[in-house]
Design an enzyme around this catalytic site. Structure first.
Site, mmCIF file in Angstrom:
data_model
loop_
_atom_site.group_PDB
_atom_site.id
_atom_site.type_symbol
_atom_site.label_atom_id
_atom_site.label_comp_id
_atom_site.label_asym_id
_atom_site.label_seq_id
_atom_site.Cartn_x
_atom_site.Cartn_y
_atom_site.Cartn_z
ATOM 1 N N HIS A 72 0.813 -1.212 0.000
ATOM 2 C CA HIS A 72 0.000 0.000 0.000
ATOM 3 C C HIS A 72 0.851 1.270 0.000
ATOM 4 O O HIS A 72 0.344 2.350 -0.277
ATOM 5 C CB HIS A 72 -1.031 0.002 1.140
ATOM 6 C CG HIS A 72 -0.508 0.327 2.499
ATOM 7 N ND1 HIS A 72 -0.247 -0.631 3.448
ATOM 8 C CD2 HIS A 72 -0.253 1.510 3.086
ATOM 9 C CE1 HIS A 72 0.172 -0.048 4.549
ATOM 10 N NE2 HIS A 72 0.186 1.252 4.371
ATOM 11 N N ASP A 103 0.039 -7.421 1.388
ATOM 12 C CA ASP A 103 0.464 -6.038 1.601
ATOM 13 C C ASP A 103 1.980 -5.893 1.699
ATOM 14 O O ASP A 103 2.503 -5.167 2.531
ATOM 15 C CB ASP A 103 -0.223 -5.445 2.841
ATOM 16 C CG ASP A 103 -0.185 -3.915 2.838
ATOM 17 O OD1 ASP A 103 0.305 -3.327 1.843
ATOM 18 O OD2 ASP A 103 -0.630 -3.306 3.827
ATOM 19 N N SER A 182 4.246 2.921 7.861
ATOM 20 C CA SER A 182 3.948 1.762 7.014
ATOM 21 C C SER A 182 5.162 1.321 6.221
ATOM 22 O O SER A 182 5.812 2.137 5.578
ATOM 23 C CB SER A 182 2.839 2.108 6.029
ATOM 24 O OG SER A 182 1.606 2.031 6.660
#
Lengths: 487, 508
Positions: A72, A103, A182
C-alpha cells in the site's frame, strides 16, 4: 493535493530512552523513506486517468539490493522517490513485485550501486508474546527517522486492510499508530521480525505488523519474479461445538473438527471436499471443534496452516465423509475469482461505454462508488448479487455480473427510465456473464433495437440501434471519453 | 365558557341559503380519543412493551359511530372518548377496522352518549384548491387551523399496501398527523394520517365514505381493491416502438405481476397496459380523473370499485391490442412475502431448545431503529428489498431463526441470529406452524435445522431425546410463559399461481 502519509500506518512512538541497542545504528542506515507519487483511477469515471497524490511511507534494505515495504506504500505509483538514511537526495525506485493480498512489495533503486554499503537486514522469526520489539520508520511529524518500542500483545489472524479481502497472521503491539510508519521494519535482537502495516481505528494503542512467516512466504513466491499469491481452500466451514452435531456426523468421542458448509467452484477444495464433510486434521494437526489448531504456544484458525503452503503444493488433510475417514493430499490453487471482493490496485478499471450508457463489472470497486458504507448504501440488488447470492449459487463466482453504472445524458438515451446502478441480465436476448459478453451482444446485434433486460424487477430499456450508433461517437466526444472501452 | 357558547351558537345556526353546508359547530362533531396501546416486543414476542397513552382526534360520522385512523388504535388496550373538550372520559370500543385503508370505527355503549353529538356531514369529494380547516381539541379548547390544499397524490397507505388518492395540505397546525379532521365549507373532507413539518397527508373523504358504506353493507364488508403491479413508465419511443405500439408512447409497461394481485391471471410482464375501466393511461402512468385531474392509474381500481368487481382493460401484448378483464382483489399487506406492517397482530413465534423462530416482517426489521434500513443486517435488508413482494404458493413467509437463548443444550449456537430457515427435519418450513410441527418429527436422534443459503452457517443439529427437557428448562430460566404462539388467522387464500409469459420473447 498535499501529501498524505500512507494510510494504513503503524507503530508506537516511544523514544528509546537509556542505552541504545548495539545494532540500532546499523538498522537506521537500512531504513528508507519512500515518497510515492501515485495516480489512482476513479471507478465512477473509469475512462479518466485519475487524481494524483503523494504519500510517504517507510521501507528497509534486504538481501539482493532490494527494499521491502508495504504494497500500500507503493501501489498505483507513477514515480517513487527513495531517501536513504542521511542522504538528502531523492533516488528513483521501481516496484519489482507487489503482493496486494499480503500487503508487501519489493523495490529496486534505478541506480545500480545505490544500496552498496547499506547493510541488508536479516530476517528473524516470530517474536514471543510480551517480548519487546523496536520499530523504525519515517512517520508524519518530521523528516527524520523515528524509532519506537512496544510489546508484542497478541498474535492472531487479522484482516489485511489493503485488499480488505484477505486475512493472514499478524502481530499486534501496544503501539500508537502514526501514518508514514507503514513498510518500516519491526526489529528484535537486530533481526527483522515484521513489517509495520496497519492499525485498528476501533481500538486504542494498537498497531499491527506483518510477521516473518508472511514475509518469507512472499519472498519465496516472488523469487521467480512474479507473485502468484496465497493458495486458497475457498471453503466455508462451521464449528461443531455442539455434541449432537458431532454425533450426527459420526464423530467418535474425543474426535474434533469442522463441517464444510460451502465450496467455491474450481477452487482447491472443489472435487476434493464435499459439503457436509468433516475436516478432522490438516497438516497432521487435529482441528478443534471451533476450527483452531495448535501452533506453538498459540491456537490459530486452521486456515493459517493453508497459508504456510504455496500454490502448487499439496495440503495433507483428513476428513470424515459418510462414516469413513479419508486422508487426502489436496493440491492447492489460488482463487482469483475472489479478486472481485478486493480493493484493486495498479490496474485500469474495466468498462464499456455505448450510446452514453456506462457498463462496468460488479466488484468491490464498483460498489465502493457508494462510499465506505456501501454495504448499507449501495442498491440492494448489487450487494445481494455480489455478497449473498453466490452463497446459494456458488457457480456464479465463475461468471461476471455487469452493471449499468450510469448514463451520459443524450437525446438518444434520455427516455430510458432506469439508467444507473442496475444489474444487466440480458442484452438483445443474450445472457450476460461478462463485460465482454455485453460488448459482443451490442456489437453483433443487427435488429433495429437494442434491448437491455435488468435483474430482479423485470425492468427493460430499449435503444434505437441506428440512432444509438449514430450518436455514439458524439457522446464520447462531448463527455471527453477518449476510449469507449477497457475490457 | 367557550364550549357552551359555541354550543349555543350551533343551536342557533341555520342553513346558509342554497349552499348545502351549514355553519356547524365542530365541537359536537370532533372528539378526543385517549388511547392506551401496548405493542409486542418483537424480540421477545411473548412479552409486551411498556404501554403508551396518547391523545388523538376522531370525528362523529354516523348516529353513534366515531371514525379515526386505524394505526392509532392498533394494539389498544383501552380507549376513552372525551367530548366537548371536557375531561370526562367514557370507554369506547372498536366496531370495525380496515387496516389497509387505515380507518377504524368506534362506538360508546353508554346509552344516550351521542345525544349531544352531531355527525359530520361528508363532503361529496375533496376540494382541489383553496383553504380548509384542520380541527383538533387541545387542552379543552377547540383549535381550528388554516390549511391550504397543496395537491392530490396517489400514495400507499400506512400499511404500505392500499394505493389511493390522498390530499396533501400545507397547514398552520403544528404537531399534527394524529387523525385531525379537515373541513371545507363545514363538511368533512378527510382525516390526517401523517404530518411532516407543515405538510400533512390526509385520508380523503372518498375513502372514508366508501369505508362507511361498506361497513354498513348488510352482506358484509367489501374490501378495497388494489392493483399491486410492478410497472415502469413508458415514455421512451424506442421502447414502445420495439414492442409494436404505433404513435406516441402511452400506457405503462408491466414488469412483474405478483401472485394474488388483481393483475394476476390478466396481465403479463411486457404487456403495455393502455387503458383500464374505460380510462386511457398515459406514458407516465396517469389518467384523467373526472374531478382531481391527472392521477396515477392505480387509483382507478379504488375509485367506485371494491374487491370482487371485474373491470375491463386493454393491453398491447406481442404487438397486438387485446381486451382483458381484471378481477379486483384486496390490498396486499398480508400478501407480501415480507409484510411491511402487520397491523398490530401478535407476532407468531416458537421456541425449541432455546432457538427462537419468528417470521421476517417489517415490524421486526424496524427494531433496528430510526435508520433500520441502513442498520438491519444487510443480508436481511437486501432480501427484503428484492423479494418483499414475491410471495408464491410455495413460499408465503420467511421464517427466521431470530436468535438463540443460550444454554448447555444449544452449545455452539448461542451467537446465531437472523438466519432464514429452509427445512427442519426434512420438512419445508413456510410458517411458524410448520416449525412447530417439524420439531415433532425428529430425524432419528436429531433435529436438523437447515438454513437458506447465507454467509454464516448451513445447518444446526440438536439432540432430539433431550429437546423437551431442555426447552422447558430454558423457558423457566428465561422466564418465558409460552413456548409458542401460532398465527391467529390463517393467511388468505390467494388462488392459483399467476401465469407467466410462455417463454422469454427475446429481442423484438
Amino acid at each position: 493535493v498535499r501529501g498524505k502519509s500512507a494510510w494504513l500506518a503503524a507503530i508506537l512512538l516511544c523514544p528509546v530512552t537509556s542505552a541504545p541497542l548495539v545494532a540500532a545504528p546499523a538498522i537506521e542506515k537500512s531504513v528508507v523513506r519512500i515518497v510515492n507519487h501515485a495516480q489512482r483511477p476513479s471507478w465512477y469515471t473509469p475512462w479518466g486517468g485519475g487524481a494524483t497524490q503523494w504519500t510517504t511511507g517507510s521501507g528497509f534494505v534486504i538481501e539482493g539490493g532490494l527494499i521491502m515495504t508495504n504494497a500500500h506504500v507503493v501501489s498505483d505509483s507513477r514515480f517513487l522517490a527513495l531517501f536513504l538514511y542521511g542522504d538528502p537526495n531523492p533516488h528513483e525506485g521501481r516496484v519489482v513485485v507487489e503482493g496486494h493480498d499480503c500487503d508487501l512489495a519489493l523495490i529496486r533503486p534505478v541506480e545500480p550501486k545505490l544500496l552498496d554499503g547499506v547493510p541488508a537486514l536479516p530476517i528473524g522469526g516470530l517474536p514471543s508474546l510480551r517480548s519487546m520489539v523496536e520499530t523504525y520508520g519515517y512517520p508524519s511529524g518530521g523528516d527524520q527517522i523515528s524509532s519506537t518500542q512496544g510489546v508484542v500483545s497478541r498474535i492472531d489472524r487479522q484482516l489485511y486492510a489493503h485488499s480488505a479481502a484477505d486475512g493472514h497472521l499478524a502481530v499486534q503491539t501496544d503501539a500508537a499508530i502514526n501514518p508514514g510508519n507503514s513498510g518500516g521494519p519491526v526489529v528484535q535482537e537486530g533481526k527483522i521480525v515484521g513489517v509495520a502495516f496497519q492499525n485498528n481505528k476501533a481500538m486504542e494503542s494498537v498497531g499491527f505488523f506483518i510477521p516473518t512467516e508472511v514475509i518469507r512466504h512472499f519472498l519465496a513466491d516472488a523469487k521467480d519474479g512474479t507473485y502468484d499469491g496465497y493458495p486458497d481452500l475457498a471453503v466455508r466451514t462451521a464449528s461443531l461445538e455442539n455434541p449432537a452435531a458431532r454425533r450426527l456426523a459420526g464423530m467418535q468421542e474425543g474426535e474434533s473438527g469442522v463441517r464444510v458448509d460451502w465450496i467455491a467452484p474450481d477452487s482447491s477444495a472443489d472435487g476434493w471436499l464435499r459439503t457436509g464433510d468433516i475436516l478432522l486434521r490438516i497438516e497432521g494437526q487435529p482441528i478443534a471443534n471451533d476450527g483452531s489448531v495448535a501452533s506453538g504456544e498459540l491456537r490459530l484458525p486452521f486456515g493459517l496452516l493453508v497459508d504456510r503452503r504455496q500454490i502448487g503444493e499439496k495440503l495433507p488433510a483428513r476428513i470424515l465423509r459418510e462414516g469413513t475417514r479419508k486422508d487426502l493430499d489436496i493440491p492447492l490453487k489460488g482463487y482469483p475469482e475472489n479478486l472481485r471482493y478486493s480493493n484493486q490496485y495498479d490496474r485500469r478499471p474495466r468498462y464499456y461505454v455505448y450510446a452514453g450508457l456506462v457498463f462496468v463489472p460488479l466488484d468491490r470497486e464498483m460498489v465502493k462508488t457508494f462510499g465506505d458504507d456501501w454495504m448499507s448504501d449501495a442498491n440492494s440488488e448489487l450487494v445481494y448479487e455480489l455478497l449473498f447470492r453466490p452463497q446459494g449459487e456458488p457457480a456464479l463466482l465463475k461468471k461476471e455480473r455487469v452493471v449499468l453504472l450510469r448514463r451520459l445524458d443524450s437525446p438518444v438515451n434520455a427516455n430510458i427510465p432506469f439508467f444507473k446502478n442496475i444489474l444487466v441480465d440480458k442484452v438483445n436476448g443474450r445472457t450476460i456473464d461478462s463485460l465482454e459478453d455485453l460488448v459482443r451482444a451490442v456489437e453483433e446485434n443487427r435488429a433495429p433495437y437494442h434491448v437491455f433486460e435488468f435483474g430482479y424487477f423485470g425492468r427493460v430499456a430499449v435503444l434505437d440501434r441506428a440512432a444509438a450508433d449514430k450518436a455514439n461517437a458524439q457522446i464520447l466526444k462531448d463527455y471527453g471519453v477518449a476510449k469507449d472501452r477497457n475490457l | 365558557v367557550r364550549t357552551l357558547a359555541c354550543l349555543a351558537l350551533s343551536a342557533l345556526a341555520t342553513p346558509a341559503l342554497a349552499a348545502p353546508a351549514p355553519r356547524v359547530s365542530f365541537e359536537s362533531q370532533v372528539v378526543v380519543l385517549v388511547v392506551t396501546t401496548q405493542d409486542y416486543d418483537e424480540w421477545r414476542p411473548w412479552e409486551k412493551k411498556t404501554p403508551e397513552t396518547r391523545t388523538v382526534q376522531a370525528v362523529i360520522v354516523d348516529g353513534s359511530l366515531i371514525a379515526t385512523t386505524a394505526d392509532l388504535v392498533e394494539n389498544a388496550t383501552v380507549i376513552f372518548v372525551e367530548k366537548h373538550g371536557r375531561p370526562l372520559r367514557e370507554p369506547a370500543r372498536i366496531v370495525h377496522v380496515d387496516a389497509d385503508a387505515n380507518l377504524a370505527l368506534l362506538t360508546v355503549d353508554k346509552p344516550g352518549y351521542f345525544a349531544d353529538l352531531k355527525p359530520a356531514v361528508l363532503a361529496p369529494s375533496m376540494p382541489t384548491e383553496g383553504q380548509v380547516s384542520t380541527v383538533r381539541w387541545r387542552s379543552g379548547q377547540l383549535e381550528i387551523s388554516a390549511s391550504r390544499i397543496s395537491r392530490i397524490e396517489v400514495e400507499t397507505s400506512y400499511l404500505g399496501s392500499l394505493e389511493h388518492a390522498s390530499l396533501i395540505v400545507e397547514t398552520d397546525l403544528s404537531g399534527g398527523g394524529w387523525s385531525e379532521p379537515l373541513f371545507a365549507d363545514g363538511r368533512l373532507i378527510g382525516l390526517t394520517f401523517a404530518q411532516d413539518e407543515k405538510s400533512a397527508t390526509v385520508t380523503p373523504v372518498d375513502i372514508l365514505r366508501a369505508f362507511l358504506e361498506s361497513a354498513r353493507t348488510p352482506g358484509g364488508y367489501r374490501e378495497f381493491a388494489n392493483l399491486d403491479l410492478s410497472w415502469e413508465v413508458n415514455r421512451d419511443p424506442a421502447l414502445t416502438r420495439s414492442l409494436g405500439l404505433e404513435g406516441e408512447p402511452r400506457g405503462i409497461l408491466v414488469t412483474r405481476v405478483p401472485w394474488g394481485s388483481s393483475a394476476c391471471g390478466a396481465l403479463l410482464p411486457r404487456d403495455i397496459l393502455l387503458g383500464l375501466d374505460g380510462h386511457a393511461i398515459d406514458a407516465a402512468g396517469n389518467y384523467e380523473h373526472r374531478r382531481y385531474g391527472q392521477l396515477k392509474f392505480t387509483q382507478i381500481v379504488v375509485d367506485g370499485h371494491h374487491a370482487g368487481d371485474v373491470i375491463p382493460g386493454e393491453v398491447l401484448r406481442d404487438g397486438k391490442k387485446l381486451p382483458v378483464k381484471l378481477t379486483l382483489r384486496p390490498a396486499r399487506s398480508a400478501h407480501d412475502l415480507v409484510p411491511v406492517r402487520t397491523g398490530g397482530a401478535a407476532p407468531p413465534y416458537v421456541i425449541e431448545g432455546g432457538l427462537v423462530f419468528r417470521e421476517l416482517d417489517g415490524e421486526f426489521l424496524r427494531t433496528w431503529g430510526k435508520d433500520w434500513e441502513k442498520k438491519a443486517p444487510p443480508f436481511l435488508m437486501t432480501s427484503y428489498d428484492l423479494f418483499r413482494t414475491t410471495q408464491t404458493p410455495a413460499r408465503r413467509r420467511v421464517i427466521l431463526l431470530a436468535y438463540v437463548l443460550p444454554s448447555a443444550y444449544n452449545l455452539g449456537y448461542g451467537n446465531l441470529e437472523t438466519l432464514p430457515v429452509e427445512r427442519i427435519n426434512g420438512r419445508d418450513i413456510d410458517s411458524i406452524a410448520d416449525v412447530d410441527e417439524a420439531f415433532r418429527h425428529p430425524e432419528g436422534d436429531f433435529h436438523r435445522i437447515v438454513f437458506e443459503a447465507n454467509p454464516v452457517r448451513a445447518e444446526v443439529v440438536l439432540d432430539a431425546a433431550t429437546l423437551e427437557k431442555a426447552t422447558q428448562e430454558i423457558l423457566d430460566e428465561y422466564q418465558i410463559p409460552e413456548r409458542r404462539r401460532l398465527r391467529e388467522t390463517p393467511l388468505p387464500d390467494l388462488g392459483e399461481a399467476c401465469p407467466d409469459r410462455p417463454a422469454s420473447p427475446g429481442p423484438p
